[in-house]
Design an enzyme around this catalytic site. Structure first.
Site, PDB file in Angstrom:
ATOM      1  N   GLU A 184      20.427 -45.571 -71.244  1.00  0.00           N
ATOM      2  CA  GLU A 184      19.574 -44.667 -70.484  1.00  0.00           C
ATOM      3  C   GLU A 184      19.782 -44.618 -68.969  1.00  0.00           C
ATOM      4  OE1 GLU A 184      15.502 -45.395 -71.713  1.00  0.00           O
ATOM      5  OE2 GLU A 184      15.817 -44.219 -73.543  1.00  0.00           O
ATOM      6  N   GLU A 244      18.213 -43.766 -79.982  1.00  0.00           N
ATOM      7  CA  GLU A 244      16.802 -44.150 -79.829  1.00  0.00           C
ATOM      8  C   GLU A 244      15.935 -42.961 -80.183  1.00  0.00           C
ATOM      9  OE1 GLU A 244      14.988 -46.016 -76.454  1.00  0.00           O
ATOM     10  OE2 GLU A 244      16.735 -47.296 -76.111  1.00  0.00           O
TER      11      GLU A 244
END
Length: 371
Positions: free
Chosen positions: A182, A294
């Site tokens: 991320e 995710e």
């Protein structure tokens, strides 16, 4: 310098060299491209096994002492046992193992792996289950608050870390390299793509020539903005040593709650119209693929509905969306808002509602309705 298959290779040269790019930019297909008839089954389905990433902040300030290894002898949560259960009971075939950069090495510059800590991490790898393992450096494109290649650790340092990791796993065909978890608020996506290129080059030079490598974009690598924020176009230029894009897969995330944060137990969207439809169009138009590493929601009726719809859509487009990895099991408490931790009672494990209803391939969610 270090030796790679008999050839001395300088990381200084790696950091300054301009890679030969085999792709000059993305295409914009105006006609909607349907999935092929062969689509319909996802190649990768699984769960994140968290714990080694505990102690990490979104500014990359991980602390080795803050990690909670999901190993039975440390905190009682048996990550290996969970994976065995997920494989045998649910048919999962992929696990993502997040870990803090600071846990892996005591020496930022050389990237030499901390032998004690890395041995703990390596113990968790799921190769004994027959599943794929994603090695995920969970630092948000940062080290102690500074962005890689943009004021923080330079590309040489980042590449050295990945060279050392890949050297250990270079013969493991089921290891997948997750370059970085991320990235967010990265000022220059093209500079970030160059940092990713250095990591990819280092992994391949370490001898891991064929394994999948996951390329993460900006804005928490959101599937909804992967194209619009320039991540897709910038990362499309990252190549293997031979200039190809083989097994260079885009790494995307998408939650289903009201603000896409993955912090609420109710889901409000299946993400299809705003995220997955435009992304699949771009991927198919440009001959690329993505993996949703995710996603998830609470163990609630709304999340069962919307996540099952998202998974069904992904399966219908499995030519470009390779699969999903739910967040999260491992060392989380079963009361965690997005818990996918199975409950153990003696030798019996029981799955959460969301795992039973959607995440497990045996739930039938891949064939469910997307309406």
């Amino acid at each position: 310098m270090f030796s790679v298959t008999g050839v001395l290779f300088s990381l200084v040269a790696l950091a300054t060299a301009t890679p030969t790019l085999g792709f000059g930019g993305s295409k914009n297909c105006t006609k909607v491209l349907p999935p092929p008839r062969t689509a319909g089954k996802l190649a990768h389905v699984g769960v994140n096994i968290a714990g080694f990433d505990f102690g990490c902040g979104v500014d990359g300030t991980c602390t080795a002492a803050g990690a909670w290894p999901p190993l039975a002898e440390y905190y009682g949560h048996d990550g290996a046992g969970q994976m065995q259960h997920f494989v045998q009971n649910d048919g999962f075939n992929t696990f993502r193992l997040p870990v803090g950069w600071q846990f892996l090495t005591n020496d930022l510059e050389s990237g030499v792996l901390n032998s004690t800590n890395f041995a703990k991490y390596d113990t968790l790898t799921c190769l004994g289950t027959g599943a794929h393992c994603i090695i995920d450096v969970h630092n948000y494109a940062r080290f102690n608050g500074e962005i890689i290649g943009q004021g923080g650790p330079n590309d040489t340092t980042f590449a050295q870390l990945w060279f050392n990791i890949a050297s250990h796993y270079k013969f493991e065909s089921k290891v997948i390299f997750g370059v970085m978890n991320e990235p967010h608020d990265v000022p220059d996506i093209n500079l970030w793509a160059k940092s990713v290129q250095k990591a990819v080059t280092a992994i391949r030079l370490a001898g891991a020539r064929t394994q999948m490598i996951l390329l993460p974009g900006n804005n928490w690598t959101s599937a909804a903005t992967f194209v619009s924020n320039g991540s897709a176009d910038a990362l499309a230029k990252v190549v293997n040593l031979d200039g190809s894009h083989t097994n260079l897969i885009f790494d995307v995330h998408k939650y289903l709650d009201s603000d896409n944060s993955g912090t609420h137990d109710e889901c409000v969207t299946n993400n299809i119209e705003e995220a997955w439809q435009p992304l699949t169009q771009w991927l198919r138009c440009n001959g690329r693929q993505a993996l949703n590493t995710e996603t998830g929601g609470g163990n609630t009726a709304s999340c069962v509905t919307f996540l099952c719809q998202q998974i069904a859509f992904q399966a219908q487009n499995s030519d470009v969306i390779l699969g999903y990895v739910g967040w999260a099991a491992g060392n989380f408490d079963t009361t965690y808002v997005l818990s996918e931790v199975p409950t153990q009672n003696g030798t019996t494990w029981s799955d959460t509602l969301l795992t039973q209803s959607c995440l497990s391939p045996k739930s039938g969610s891949q064939k469910g309705s997307t309406s």
